[in-house]
Scaffold this motif. Structure first.
Motif, PDB file in Angstrom:
ATOM      1  N   ALA A 154       0.831  -1.208   0.000  1.00  0.00           N
ATOM      2  CA  ALA A 154       0.000   0.000   0.000  1.00  0.00           C
ATOM      3  C   ALA A 154       0.863   1.254   0.000  1.00  0.00           C
ATOM      4  CB  ALA A 154      -0.927  -0.016   1.209  1.00  0.00           C
ATOM      5  N   GLY A 155       1.923   1.252   0.801  1.00  0.00           N
ATOM      6  CA  GLY A 155       2.795   2.416   0.881  1.00  0.00           C
ATOM      7  C   GLY A 155       3.545   2.688  -0.409  1.00  0.00           C
ATOM      8  N   MET A 156       3.951   1.619  -1.082  1.00  0.00           N
ATOM      9  CA  MET A 156       4.669   1.786  -2.351  1.00  0.00           C
ATOM     10  C   MET A 156       3.734   2.181  -3.493  1.00  0.00           C
ATOM     11  SD  MET A 156       7.862   1.222  -1.642  1.00  0.00           S
ATOM     12  CE  MET A 156       8.530   1.084  -3.293  1.00  0.00           C
TER      13      MET A 156
ATOM     14  N   THR B 278       9.087   7.316   4.708  1.00  0.00           N
ATOM     15  CA  THR B 278      10.465   7.011   4.309  1.00  0.00           C
ATOM     16  C   THR B 278      10.706   7.314   2.832  1.00  0.00           C
ATOM     17  OG1 THR B 278      10.532   5.248   5.973  1.00  0.00           O
ATOM     18  CG2 THR B 278      12.231   5.206   4.279  1.00  0.00           C
ATOM     19  N   LEU B 279       9.700   7.084   2.012  1.00  0.00           N
ATOM     20  CA  LEU B 279       9.857   7.335   0.567  1.00  0.00           C
ATOM     21  C   LEU B 279      10.096   8.809   0.263  1.00  0.00           C
ATOM     22  CD1 LEU B 279       7.093   5.010  -0.952  1.00  0.00           C
ATOM     23  CD2 LEU B 279       9.573   4.783  -1.215  1.00  0.00           C
TER      24      LEU B 279
ATOM     25  N   ARG C 197      15.905  -3.523  -4.503  1.00  0.00           N
ATOM     26  CA  ARG C 197      17.008  -3.225  -3.584  1.00  0.00           C
ATOM     27  C   ARG C 197      16.683  -1.992  -2.741  1.00  0.00           C
ATOM     28  NH1 ARG C 197      22.299  -4.571  -2.987  1.00  0.00           N
ATOM     29  NH2 ARG C 197      23.698  -2.978  -2.165  1.00  0.00           N
ATOM     30  N   ILE C 198      16.060  -0.997  -3.359  1.00  0.00           N
ATOM     31  CA  ILE C 198      15.687   0.212  -2.615  1.00  0.00           C
ATOM     32  C   ILE C 198      14.683  -0.140  -1.516  1.00  0.00           C
ATOM     33  CG2 ILE C 198      14.496   2.426  -2.786  1.00  0.00           C
ATOM     34  CD1 ILE C 198      15.661   2.725  -5.582  1.00  0.00           C
ATOM     35  N   VAL C 199      13.705  -0.964  -1.882  1.00  0.00           N
ATOM     36  CA  VAL C 199      12.677  -1.351  -0.901  1.00  0.00           C
ATOM     37  C   VAL C 199      13.292  -2.151   0.241  1.00  0.00           C
ATOM     38  CG1 VAL C 199      10.613  -2.755  -0.559  1.00  0.00           C
ATOM     39  CG2 VAL C 199      10.797  -1.282  -2.572  1.00  0.00           C
TER      40      VAL C 199
END
Length: 319
Positions: free
Chosen positions: A120-122, A207-208, A225-227
């Motif tokens: 959901a956050g992404m 955080t994003l 990798r970022i996640v």
């Protein structure tokens, strides 16, 4: 670290003292007299009065409190009026069953809530976000006991897949033990997974927006990798905090679940002891729950240091 832990534990003393006063006062304010329960419905007033004298229930409340506190400080929770067993032995024999479903429910909540919140956050404002928000709102609004009854009707009565309640030892039948654990754990995990998903979503969105995430994207790092190394890792502080709160809530909330599913834990014992006016058992359970919450907070504080090294440095400096 040893100095930090010592200071934290010393802070428990006033908390435990105040909690013990409140617990004793609330329990003794319950309507009814344990002497009437012990004596039975046909007992004469003389017999009831003799029982009250034998168990010290006729003494002034302050005297009863300090006598109880003195024994608790020595690790003696007294004797059960109803079960005629030491309260400590009775409580600790039931505690593993409550911890079992609480820890299992937390694992289910983590397995469901964190991936749902991360997705959901992404995808803020998109379909996964809307689905998670609606699902979590519905889960939070659903009472545990009602959801448990519905689960029993569907999976036990209608489909016959799972037992409606009770406990089977893993030594007797590992498969039946697993089946007996499914319904109470899933029911207990309902609210936890929803709350954890919401917290994870909010932490990920926050955080994003950080500069280091934009820098990582500018370097051309892959999304996965970022996640994994930046978003999720730096979102762990609020998630770990909520996991600690949820485990404590699940252990306390097991009162309802254990009653619905006839689970032999401290929650069911607490309900039975309140009905029977077994003061010592009720007080002992509540004191142990308070101590468990304090211990849980300490464990969460320690985990902060592993999640974020800056916090560990601050803890070391707190000497």
């Amino acid at each position: 670290m040893a100095t930090y832990l010592t200071r934290q534990i010393l802070q428990w003393i006033p908390v435990l003292f105040i909690s013990s006063v409140l617990i004793f006062a609330v329990v003794r304010a319950l309507p009814g007299d344990p002497a009437d329960v012990i004596a039975g419905p046909d007992a004469t007033p003389e017999v009831v009065e003799q029982i009250r004298s034998d168990y010290g229930l006729d003494r002034p409340l302050p005297e009863q409190y300090f006598s109880w506190l003195k024994h608790v400080a020595q690790g003696d929770f007294g004797q059960s009026y109803i079960y005629h067993r030491p309260n400590g032995e009775l409580i600790f024999s039931r505690l593993p069953f409550s911890l079992l479903i609480a820890v299992t429910a937390l694992l289910v909540a983590v397995a469901v809530g964190i991936p749902a919140g991360l997705a959901a956050g992404m995808n803020e404002g998109r379909l996964p976000d809307w689905l998670m928000s609606m699902g979590s709102a519905l889960s939070i609004a659903t009472p545990d006991f009602w959801f448990g009854i519905v689960m029993v009707i569907i999976f036990s009565v209608s489909l016959g897949w799972l037992p409606p309640g009770g406990f089977v030892s893993a030594f007797d039948s590992p498969w039946r033990f697993f089946l007996s654990l499914v319904l109470p754990s899933l029911t207990l995990a309902l609210h936890g997974s929803a709350v954890l998903a919401r917290f994870t979503r909010n932490a990920v969105i926050e955080t994003l927006g950080e500069d280091y995430i934009r820098t990582a994207r500018a370097k051309g790092l892959r999304r996965g990798r970022i996640v994994r190394w930046h978003v999720l890792r730096n979102s762990l502080i609020p998630i770990v905090t909520m996991m600690g709160i949820l485990l404590g809530r699940m252990l306390g909330g097991a009162v309802v679940i254990e009653t619905v599913f006839a689970w032999p834990g401290v929650g069911r014992l607490l309900v039975q002891s309140i009905i029977n006016r077994d003061y010592g058992v009720v007080q002992g359970i509540l004191v142990i729950l308070v101590l468990f919450f304090l211990l849980l907070n300490l464990v969460v504080d320690i985990l902060y240091g592993f999640v974020d090294p800056r916090i560990r440095v601050a803890q070391e400096k707190a000497k």
